[in-house]
Motif scaffolding. Sequence first.
Motif, PDB file in Angstrom:
ATOM      1  N   LYS A 113       0.829  -1.227   0.000  1.00 24.60           N
ATOM      2  CA  LYS A 113       0.000   0.000   0.000  1.00 24.60           C
ATOM      3  C   LYS A 113       0.856   1.266   0.000  1.00 24.60           C
ATOM      4  O   LYS A 113       0.519   2.237  -0.643  1.00 24.60           O
ATOM      5  N   LYS A 177     -10.361  -7.599  -7.172  1.00 30.18           N
ATOM      6  CA  LYS A 177     -10.727  -6.778  -6.007  1.00 30.18           C
ATOM      7  C   LYS A 177     -10.779  -5.294  -6.370  1.00 30.18           C
ATOM      8  O   LYS A 177      -9.895  -4.797  -7.039  1.00 30.18           O
ATOM      9  N   GLY A 178     -11.785  -4.649  -5.849  1.00 28.62           N
ATOM     10  CA  GLY A 178     -11.971  -3.239  -6.195  1.00 28.62           C
ATOM     11  C   GLY A 178     -11.671  -2.274  -5.066  1.00 28.62           C
ATOM     12  O   GLY A 178     -12.209  -1.173  -5.033  1.00 28.62           O
ATOM     13  N   GLY A 179     -10.812  -2.676  -4.148  1.00 28.92           N
ATOM     14  CA  GLY A 179     -10.525  -1.816  -2.990  1.00 28.92           C
ATOM     15  C   GLY A 179      -9.810  -0.529  -3.355  1.00 28.92           C
ATOM     16  O   GLY A 179      -9.949   0.474  -2.670  1.00 28.92           O
ATOM     17  N   VAL A 186     -17.736   0.014  -3.205  1.00 26.82           N
ATOM     18  CA  VAL A 186     -16.652  -0.857  -3.659  1.00 26.82           C
ATOM     19  C   VAL A 186     -17.269  -2.054  -4.365  1.00 26.82           C
ATOM     20  O   VAL A 186     -18.203  -2.681  -3.843  1.00 26.82           O
ATOM     21  N   ASP A 188     -16.233  -5.771  -6.021  1.00 31.49           N
ATOM     22  CA  ASP A 188     -15.294  -6.846  -6.365  1.00 31.49           C
ATOM     23  C   ASP A 188     -16.005  -7.720  -7.399  1.00 31.49           C
ATOM     24  O   ASP A 188     -17.222  -7.937  -7.296  1.00 31.49           O
ATOM     25  N   GLN A 203     -20.143  -0.911   0.881  1.00 35.76           N
ATOM     26  CA  GLN A 203     -19.830   0.507   1.078  1.00 35.76           C
ATOM     27  C   GLN A 203     -18.374   0.653   1.506  1.00 35.76           C
ATOM     28  O   GLN A 203     -17.900  -0.078   2.365  1.00 35.76           O
ATOM     29  N   ARG A 204     -17.668   1.584   0.873  1.00 37.09           N
ATOM     30  CA  ARG A 204     -16.280   1.825   1.249  1.00 37.09           C
ATOM     31  C   ARG A 204     -16.201   2.352   2.685  1.00 37.09           C
ATOM     32  O   ARG A 204     -17.000   3.214   3.078  1.00 37.09           O
ATOM     33  N   VAL A 205     -15.277   1.822   3.453  1.00 36.49           N
ATOM     34  CA  VAL A 205     -15.022   2.354   4.789  1.00 36.49           C
ATOM     35  C   VAL A 205     -14.006   3.477   4.612  1.00 36.49           C
ATOM     36  O   VAL A 205     -12.961   3.279   3.964  1.00 36.49           O
ATOM     37  N   THR A 210      -6.095  -0.086   6.193  1.00 31.25           N
ATOM     38  CA  THR A 210      -6.432  -1.226   5.333  1.00 31.25           C
ATOM     39  C   THR A 210      -5.186  -2.041   4.986  1.00 31.25           C
ATOM     40  O   THR A 210      -5.113  -2.648   3.927  1.00 31.25           O
ATOM     41  N   THR A 213      -5.420  -6.027   3.666  1.00 26.59           N
ATOM     42  CA  THR A 213      -6.771  -6.468   3.248  1.00 26.59           C
ATOM     43  C   THR A 213      -6.716  -7.596   2.217  1.00 26.59           C
ATOM     44  O   THR A 213      -7.485  -8.551   2.292  1.00 26.59           O
ATOM     45  N   LEU A 217      -8.151 -11.353   2.726  1.00 22.87           N
ATOM     46  CA  LEU A 217      -9.218 -11.890   1.871  1.00 22.87           C
ATOM     47  C   LEU A 217      -8.822 -13.241   1.273  1.00 22.87           C
ATOM     48  O   LEU A 217      -9.585 -14.208   1.338  1.00 22.87           O
ATOM     49  N   VAL A 242     -13.512  -9.784   5.759  1.00 20.03           N
ATOM     50  CA  VAL A 242     -12.596  -8.648   5.554  1.00 20.03           C
ATOM     51  C   VAL A 242     -13.305  -7.343   5.898  1.00 20.03           C
ATOM     52  O   VAL A 242     -12.736  -6.458   6.542  1.00 20.03           O
ATOM     53  N   ILE A 246     -12.080  -4.556   8.686  1.00 13.50           N
ATOM     54  CA  ILE A 246     -11.799  -3.141   8.386  1.00 13.50           C
ATOM     55  C   ILE A 246     -12.658  -2.250   9.280  1.00 13.50           C
ATOM     56  O   ILE A 246     -12.178  -1.276   9.865  1.00 13.50           O
TER      57      ILE A 246
HETATM   58  N1  LIG Z   1     -11.768   1.107   2.348  1.00 13.70           N
HETATM   59  C1  LIG Z   1     -12.360  -0.063   2.117  1.00 13.70           C
HETATM   60  N2  LIG Z   1     -13.658  -0.253   2.439  1.00 13.70           N
HETATM   61  C2  LIG Z   1     -14.284  -1.423   2.215  1.00 13.70           C
HETATM   62  N3  LIG Z   1     -13.677  -2.483   1.643  1.00 13.70           N
HETATM   63  C3  LIG Z   1     -12.391  -2.371   1.272  1.00 13.70           C
HETATM   64  C4  LIG Z   1     -11.657  -1.164   1.488  1.00 13.70           C
HETATM   65  N4  LIG Z   1     -10.384  -1.349   1.030  1.00 13.70           N
HETATM   66  C5  LIG Z   1     -10.334  -2.605   0.581  1.00 13.70           C
HETATM   67  N5  LIG Z   1     -11.531  -3.220   0.711  1.00 13.70           N
HETATM   68  C6  LIG Z   1     -11.848  -4.604   0.368  1.00 13.70           C
HETATM   69  O1  LIG Z   1     -10.759  -5.394   0.817  1.00 13.70           O
HETATM   70  C7  LIG Z   1     -10.494  -6.453  -0.084  1.00 13.70           C
HETATM   71  C8  LIG Z   1      -9.054  -6.343  -0.588  1.00 13.70           C
HETATM   72  O2  LIG Z   1      -9.024  -5.383  -1.611  1.00 13.70           O
HETATM   73  P1  LIG Z   1      -7.814  -4.481  -2.031  1.00 13.70           P
HETATM   74  O3  LIG Z   1      -7.537  -3.518  -0.923  1.00 13.70           O
HETATM   75  O4  LIG Z   1      -8.172  -3.926  -3.356  1.00 13.70           O
HETATM   76  O5  LIG Z   1      -6.639  -5.525  -2.150  1.00 13.70           O
HETATM   77  P2  LIG Z   1      -5.077  -5.367  -1.919  1.00 13.70           P
HETATM   78  O6  LIG Z   1      -4.853  -5.285  -0.441  1.00 13.70           O
HETATM   79  O7  LIG Z   1      -4.525  -6.613  -2.525  1.00 13.70           O
HETATM   80  O8  LIG Z   1      -4.645  -4.135  -2.635  1.00 13.70           O
HETATM   81  C9  LIG Z   1     -11.535  -6.321  -1.202  1.00 13.70           C
HETATM   82  O9  LIG Z   1     -12.631  -7.150  -0.911  1.00 13.70           O
HETATM   83  C10 LIG Z   1     -11.918  -4.857  -1.134  1.00 13.70           C
HETATM   84  O10 LIG Z   1     -13.190  -4.623  -1.652  1.00 13.70           O
END
Ligand SMILES: Nc1ncnc2c1ncn2[C@@H]1O[C@H](COP(=O)(O)OP(=O)(O)O)[C@@H](O)[C@H]1O
Length: 277
Positions: A113, A177-179, A186, A188, A203-205, A210, A213, A217, A242, A246
């Motif tokens: 990250k 993944k759509g994080g 968000v 996925d 909903q995005r937190v 994070t 994450t 997952l 997950v 979060i």
């Molecule tokens: N701020 C957030 N709010 C809600 N879900 C999140 C958030 N950030 C990541 N996620 C979820 O966490 C999981 C990991 O996603 P991601 O962060 O994209 O992966 P990575 O850690 O490999 O970059 C996914 O299911 C994503 O939708």
Amino acid sequence: MVNDTLQVLTIAGTDSSGGAGVSADLKTFMAQGVYGANVIVSVTAQNTLGVQSVQMIPSEVITQQIQSIAEDLSLSAVKTGMLGDVQTVNTVAKALKKYNFGNYILDPVMVAKGGAKLLSDKAILALKTQLLPLAVMVTPNIPEAEVLSGMTIQTHEDIMAAAYQLQLLGAKNVLLKGGHGKELTVYDFALLADGSHFWLKSQRVDTERTHGTGDTLSAAIAAQRVLGCDMKTAIIKAKAYVDATIRSGIQVGHGHGPLNHLAVITKENQPEVINDI
Ligand SMILES: Nc1ncnc2c1ncn2[C@@H]1O[C@H](COP(=O)(O)OP(=O)(O)O)[C@@H](O)[C@H]1O
Ligand SMILES: Cc1ncc(COP(=O)(O)OP(=O)(O)O)c(N)n1
């Protein structure tokens, strides 16, 4: 309670701050009630602010760790995380072909990250050719999916096209993944081995906390498979977990903080499962 007959292996790197890598995987396995073993391929000096250094473990030590586990434990699933370099990818691929550990979940970790590179450019081709075809599931984030598929991803159609491309490259199931991003919702995307697909909407937190994450997952998917879930159910349960980790944030470190792996899943954490958006 941990079910000691349900044993899962993670092959990954360490994170000294305890939020990502092997730490996240083992915490997740424990929280899901399965037994976790670990093979270390790299040691990172890392905290919530970034990665300060990476030391790769020699191939023969990795091979020996895997052999030791294979000769004793009864594994039903394995996940890989940070693999670092081409030699390590090849070593892990060789071992996965030699031993049958069951479900193989490939988390194609490339960049932390904070921006640190966790997979060399040369290793990307090796990962694509050696590991993707072995994987029952691959779980890229959007930047990783772009690198693996060779496609630019901007729209939901691009996400679907990239997932199909990864399936063509040999992964049986794909969870994209759509994080990454800033949108309030968000999404996925899951493409299953039988060709069916679905989206997970949540909903995005609004948090920086994070760290780990993606690891969490993929580890949760591996655990849910060992617990007997079909792939769709495993994905949905892992996503709910997950989300809970979060939302139940803990305050550790001063940057991208870790998750709360002991979080309890509630109704609020259940993603909406939709066929098309
Ligand atoms: N701020 C957030 N709010 C809600 N879900 C999140 C958030 N950030 C990541 N996620 C979820 O966490 C999981 C990991 O996603 P991601 O962060 O994209 O992966 P990575 O850690 O490999 O970059 C996914 O299911 C994503 O939708
Ligand atoms: C040792 C190690 N492995 C993996 C990661 C990246 O983990 P991920 O779950 O993708 O989490 P973020 O880095 O995106 O928070 C890591 N940082 N270290």
